[in-house]
Design a protein around this motif. Sequence first.
Motif, PDB file in Angstrom:
ATOM      1  N   GLU A 309       0.826  -1.214   0.000  1.00  9.63           N
ATOM      2  CA  GLU A 309       0.000   0.000   0.000  1.00  9.63           C
ATOM      3  C   GLU A 309       0.853   1.254   0.000  1.00  9.63           C
ATOM      4  N   LEU A 310       1.958   1.248   0.753  1.00  7.99           N
ATOM      5  CA  LEU A 310       2.831   2.418   0.797  1.00  7.99           C
ATOM      6  C   LEU A 310       3.466   2.685  -0.566  1.00  7.99           C
ATOM      7  N   ALA A 311       3.905   1.624  -1.244  1.00  6.59           N
ATOM      8  CA  ALA A 311       4.526   1.807  -2.559  1.00  6.59           C
ATOM      9  C   ALA A 311       3.502   2.206  -3.609  1.00  6.59           C
ATOM     10  N   SER A 312       2.253   1.753  -3.466  1.00  9.55           N
ATOM     11  CA  SER A 312       1.230   2.055  -4.468  1.00  9.55           C
ATOM     12  C   SER A 312       0.561   3.400  -4.238  1.00  9.55           C
ATOM     13  N   ALA A 313       0.676   3.951  -3.024  1.00  4.13           N
ATOM     14  CA  ALA A 313      -0.004   5.217  -2.737  1.00  4.13           C
ATOM     15  C   ALA A 313       0.684   6.406  -3.381  1.00  4.13           C
ATOM     16  N   GLU A 314       1.986   6.325  -3.622  1.00  9.79           N
ATOM     17  CA  GLU A 314       2.721   7.444  -4.201  1.00  9.79           C
ATOM     18  C   GLU A 314       2.559   7.473  -5.716  1.00  9.79           C
ATOM     19  N   ARG A 315       2.637   8.659  -6.255  1.00 10.25           N
ATOM     20  CA  ARG A 315       2.538   8.837  -7.712  1.00 10.25           C
ATOM     21  C   ARG A 315       3.938   8.702  -8.304  1.00 10.25           C
ATOM     22  N   LEU A 316       4.279   7.488  -8.660  1.00  7.49           N
ATOM     23  CA  LEU A 316       5.589   7.170  -9.219  1.00  7.49           C
ATOM     24  C   LEU A 316       5.415   6.823 -10.689  1.00  7.49           C
ATOM     25  N   TRP A 317       6.345   7.251 -11.478  1.00  4.37           N
ATOM     26  CA  TRP A 317       6.267   7.000 -12.912  1.00  4.37           C
ATOM     27  C   TRP A 317       7.635   6.575 -13.414  1.00  4.37           C
ATOM     28  N   ALA A 318       7.627   5.932 -14.560  1.00  3.74           N
ATOM     29  CA  ALA A 318       8.854   5.484 -15.217  1.00  3.74           C
ATOM     30  C   ALA A 318       8.869   5.999 -16.644  1.00  3.74           C
ATOM     31  N   ALA A 319      10.051   6.296 -17.133  1.00  5.71           N
ATOM     32  CA  ALA A 319      10.196   6.823 -18.490  1.00  5.71           C
ATOM     33  C   ALA A 319       9.857   5.745 -19.521  1.00  5.71           C
ATOM     34  N   LYS A 320       9.737   6.163 -20.765  1.00  8.46           N
ATOM     35  CA  LYS A 320       9.457   5.227 -21.852  1.00  8.46           C
ATOM     36  C   LYS A 320      10.694   4.376 -22.135  1.00  8.46           C
ATOM     37  N   PRO A 321      10.502   3.128 -22.548  1.00  7.82           N
ATOM     38  CA  PRO A 321      11.678   2.276 -22.802  1.00  7.82           C
ATOM     39  C   PRO A 321      12.561   2.802 -23.926  1.00  7.82           C
ATOM     40  N   THR A 322      11.947   3.461 -24.918  1.00  5.97           N
ATOM     41  CA  THR A 322      12.776   4.002 -26.003  1.00  5.97           C
ATOM     42  C   THR A 322      13.718   5.079 -25.484  1.00  5.97           C
ATOM     43  N   GLY A 323      13.206   5.955 -24.614  1.00  2.19           N
ATOM     44  CA  GLY A 323      14.060   6.990 -24.040  1.00  2.19           C
ATOM     45  C   GLY A 323      15.168   6.421 -23.174  1.00  2.19           C
ATOM     46  N   VAL A 324      14.873   5.343 -22.441  1.00  4.85           N
ATOM     47  CA  VAL A 324      15.903   4.725 -21.602  1.00  4.85           C
ATOM     48  C   VAL A 324      16.984   4.111 -22.470  1.00  4.85           C
ATOM     49  N   ARG A 325      16.585   3.426 -23.542  1.00  2.00           N
ATOM     50  CA  ARG A 325      17.585   2.832 -24.431  1.00  2.00           C
ATOM     51  C   ARG A 325      18.464   3.898 -25.073  1.00  2.00           C
ATOM     52  N   LYS A 326      17.848   4.964 -25.562  1.00  2.00           N
ATOM     53  CA  LYS A 326      18.640   6.022 -26.201  1.00  2.00           C
ATOM     54  C   LYS A 326      19.527   6.733 -25.194  1.00  2.00           C
ATOM     55  N   GLY A 327      19.018   6.931 -23.961  1.00  2.46           N
ATOM     56  CA  GLY A 327      19.860   7.533 -22.936  1.00  2.46           C
ATOM     57  C   GLY A 327      21.059   6.666 -22.604  1.00  2.46           C
ATOM     58  N   GLY A 328      20.869   5.364 -22.529  1.00  2.00           N
ATOM     59  CA  GLY A 328      22.000   4.467 -22.289  1.00  2.00           C
ATOM     60  C   GLY A 328      22.995   4.478 -23.432  1.00  2.00           C
ATOM     61  N   GLU A 329      22.485   4.531 -24.666  1.00  2.00           N
ATOM     62  CA  GLU A 329      23.404   4.597 -25.811  1.00  2.00           C
ATOM     63  C   GLU A 329      24.191   5.902 -25.823  1.00  2.00           C
TER      64      GLU A 329
END
Length: 410
Positions: A309-329
Amino acid sequence: MTRSPATPLPPPKARRSLREAAALTQTQLATRVNVTRATIRAWESGRTAPRGRKREAYARLLKTLAEEDAARGTRSTPPPEPAPTPVLEPVSGPASDTASDPVSDPVSDPVSGPEKGSEPEPGSGLEPESGSEPEPVPEPAPEHPVLTPAQAFDALYEFSAPALVRQAYLLTGRRELARESVERAFQTAWERWPEVARDRDPVGWVRATAYEFALSPWQRFRPRHRQPEPPPADPGDRTLLNALLRLGPQHRRTLVLYDGVGLDLPETAAETEASTPAAANRLLHARETVAGRLPALADSRVLHQRLTELASAERLWAAKPTGVRKGGERRARFRTRAAIAFTVALIGATALTVRTAPTHYEPAVSPGVAVRGVPPRVAPGSLSEAERELRQKLRDRLQDGPERLEPRLE
């Protein structure tokens, strides 16, 4: 005293097939074997192998499921029809199931021929040759789409990134650091994708990397993480988060993995790079600390629910996978170029030093400096009359020598 051999087990894929054929979930199977659902998942994936009494119970249960599956296959096969009328139809339905069943024997089973309950028409060219067995018709294998590395990475990211961000938030209490930790972990996974793709548990590989980055002691020196973030709005969530952050990093990580993620104790110990007794002691200490501040969380099931419940109550988001791949490259290209530039600068500095360095030692010539404070040199003056007499006496004594004492006999 001889030790009885271990009961053989089917391959991991066959274990899962037997469970699904019996319409059992991992939780139901875990209840019958008296283990956790995470343990069954690890056994079916091949990451761990059962031992001791649990192995015997698991093997007996799988054997029972296999016998029930074989019995269901036998009951689903209709008896041969005595009607002599030849009906030529393609083999399908239960016949193909009988051919694909590993328990059934096509030689001893009268139904495994090309037609059930009917004989091939004479002269039609469909009679089996003498001494030959009817060939079973194999089932068409399901076609799995071949994914490119980028598509497989995107699927893994979309499946596990949101949950990993919530877990990292429980470890750090910071929303931005949790998201950045997961992104860095996936960027590292993309750089080492051949290794991660062949791993038995790619999610576990990324999770361990994200936890290491989130709990790194160097994070407190970053300016963006020095300022505190707003706490959760609910007072109960705020108290639970403060209790988690009061734990040490390893105790907090062990508690989140065992009571939050649901791993068993050996897997938790392996992921935290500790022995099983050490992981158990950390878990007990963490539970006691949390229960001391929140007595209602002494039960592990209630603690698991509250962590979720504690982890689900916060508004957490993750970036798009394409952006993560390009950022790593981009990060990989930057590091490569920086390494090349440093190497070129080092080679240039070495060449310049070799070109301008002297080939032999040349002692330095110090400039002349006047020395002050030394008394002037004074020549000896004339001797007095007493000094002359003493000098003469010394000279005479040196020539003649002193008188010697000679022993005499008395």
